[in-house]
Write an enzyme that holds these catalytic residues in place. Structure first.
Site, mmCIF file in Angstrom:
data_model
loop_
_atom_site.group_PDB
_atom_site.id
_atom_site.type_symbol
_atom_site.label_atom_id
_atom_site.label_comp_id
_atom_site.label_asym_id
_atom_site.label_seq_id
_atom_site.Cartn_x
_atom_site.Cartn_y
_atom_site.Cartn_z
ATOM 1 N N GLY A 157 73.408 -56.072 32.388
ATOM 2 C CA GLY A 157 74.016 -55.960 33.719
ATOM 3 C C GLY A 157 72.978 -55.385 34.678
ATOM 4 N N ILE A 159 71.923 -52.316 35.369
ATOM 5 C CA ILE A 159 70.959 -51.306 34.893
ATOM 6 C C ILE A 159 70.058 -51.894 33.808
ATOM 7 C CG2 ILE A 159 70.696 -48.976 33.944
ATOM 8 C CD1 ILE A 159 73.429 -48.301 35.250
ATOM 9 N N THR A 238 71.350 -44.396 27.574
ATOM 10 C CA THR A 238 71.813 -43.830 28.862
ATOM 11 C C THR A 238 73.164 -44.453 29.220
ATOM 12 O OG1 THR A 238 70.571 -45.551 30.036
ATOM 13 C CG2 THR A 238 69.511 -43.384 29.851
ATOM 14 N N ARG A 240 76.811 -44.768 27.097
ATOM 15 C CA ARG A 240 77.864 -43.823 26.750
ATOM 16 C C ARG A 240 77.644 -43.406 25.301
ATOM 17 N NH1 ARG A 240 78.602 -43.126 31.397
ATOM 18 N NH2 ARG A 240 80.499 -43.371 32.611
ATOM 19 N N GLU A 269 80.358 -35.185 23.602
ATOM 20 C CA GLU A 269 79.667 -34.794 24.829
ATOM 21 C C GLU A 269 80.519 -33.746 25.537
ATOM 22 O OE1 GLU A 269 77.747 -38.012 27.035
ATOM 23 O OE2 GLU A 269 78.334 -37.004 28.884
ATOM 24 N N HIS A 288 73.297 -35.821 30.201
ATOM 25 C CA HIS A 288 73.921 -36.898 31.004
ATOM 26 C C HIS A 288 73.496 -36.797 32.480
ATOM 27 C CE1 HIS A 288 77.676 -39.733 31.071
ATOM 28 N NE2 HIS A 288 76.764 -40.131 31.936
HETATM 29 C C1 DGY Z 1 78.204 -43.279 35.551
HETATM 30 O O1 DGY Z 1 78.241 -43.343 36.787
HETATM 31 O O2 DGY Z 1 78.958 -43.938 34.836
HETATM 32 C C2 DGY Z 1 77.176 -42.388 34.938
HETATM 33 O O3 DGY Z 1 77.316 -42.240 33.587
HETATM 34 C C3 DGY Z 1 77.116 -41.056 35.645
HETATM 35 O O4 DGY Z 1 76.552 -41.284 36.849
#
Ligand code: DGY
Length: 327
Positions: A157, A159, A238, A240, A269, A288
């Site tokens: 996606g 990111i 980065t 979940r 977490e 996070h």
């Molecule tokens: C999100 O926005 O989902 C991130 O994990 C925190 O900014």
């Protein structure tokens, strides 16, 4: 006219907060820690709108405790696995999120975790601080090259693509796995190859996770997946925490099945300070913070405020994750 009542579950950056306070009668949770379940249920009673964070589980009970006036739930995050979206949809409540504004910030950070793990930056800093730096050493803290290596991206996606873009600067071969994104113009443009998960795991020097947390992605990296990876592989998460099976990751890192992990997100977490993962040297864990730049968090606050206020006005949310509520 009476202002709509809203509950904001934490102090978000000023810009969005000011807009909310101007338009709403807002109760803002002032503490550093999130409200407990009991406190959340108490505060949502009778609200017209809720602005929540990824640390707040928002389920049917929260919605029903808020009551029939609840018109909008605005999440201060792009991910929304903390919210029972089908329950909101059933109740006709639109749910907002904050996509786009944190893409580059998060991809920057994911790439910096990759580099920090590859070149053992955190270990090296700890080494210096511990007074162990006695001389220049030909074999001191050897790491792995990034340039020319293979990066496997799980989830292509916004990111994931941002990560691929950054990899171009390091002449990396980019593989990606994403059942929802097979023919992709951007992938074709940069020469990224769409492969199945097993091939990605077997061929990648670096594996970076960029999927949302869903039933399909929970524990996508489990013991069987780690067995398929290179023993030199470095994992970056980065996305979940629960996308990775933490016990399997611990076993893989401690047995040498994979070389290193750099985690912005964990399961559980927050990760307790005495967690067994933190006993390992080949892991970096940060709290996070991938989207934590002043600019990104500021834009997230105005976006979350815009979603909240639009919902209160009965307008379509600028960023709605369940647009079927408008059908
Ligand atoms: C999100 O926005 O989902 C991130 O994990 C925190 O900014």
């Amino acid at each position: 006219m009476e202002k709509p009542k809203v509950f904001v579950t934490r102090l978000i950056p000023e810009a969005g907060l000011m807009q909310i306070q101007e338009y709403c009668n807002a109760v803002i949770w002032p503490e550093e820690l999130p409200p407990t379940r009991v406190q959340l249920l108490e505060r949502v009673k009778g609200v017209d709108g809720l602005l929540c964070l990824l640390t707040d589980p928002i389920d049917a009970e929260v919605m029903d405790t808020a009551g029939p006036h609840l018109k909008v739930i605005s999440n201060y995050a792009v991910g929304y696995d903390n919210i029972n979206v089908p329950a909101a949809t059933e109740r006709g409540i639109p749910v907002g999120n904050t996509p786009g504004v944190l893409t580059d910030t998060t991809a920057d950070f994911a790439f910096s975790l990759l580099m920090a793990a590859a070149r053992r930056v955190v270990e090296a800093d700890n080494f210096t601080r511990a007074g162990k730096w006695k001389t220049w050493g030909p074999k001191l803290l050897l790491g792995q090259d990034i340039t020319g290596a293979t990066l496997g991206i799980i989830g292509f996606g916004r990111i994931g693509k941002g990560m691929a873009k950054r990899a171009q600067g390091f002449d990396m071969r980019v593989l990606y796995y994403d059942p929802l994104c097979k023919d992709d113009a951007f992938a074709a443009e940069i020469g990224a190859e769409c492969v199945d998960l097993d091939e990605l795991l077997a061929e990648s020097d670096y594996v970076s996770l960029h999927v949302p947390l869903t039933d399909a992605t929970r524990h996508i990296l489990n013991a069987a997946a780690f067995e398929k990876m290179k023993t030199t592989a470095i994992l970056v998460n980065t996305a979940r925490g629960p996308v990775v099976d933490t016990n399997a990751l611990y076993d893989a890192l401690s047995s040498g099945a994979i070389a290193y992990a750099a985690l912005d997100v964990t399961d559980p977490e927050p990760l307790p300070g005495d967690h067994k993962l933190l006993e390992l040297e080949n892991v970096i864990v940060v709290p996070h913070i991938a989207s934590a730049s002043v600019t990104a968090r500021g834009k997230m606050s105005t976006m979350a405020a815009a979603n909240l206020i639009a919902g209160l006005k009965g307008e379509k949310l600028p960023n709605c994750v369940n647009p079927e509520v408008y059908a």
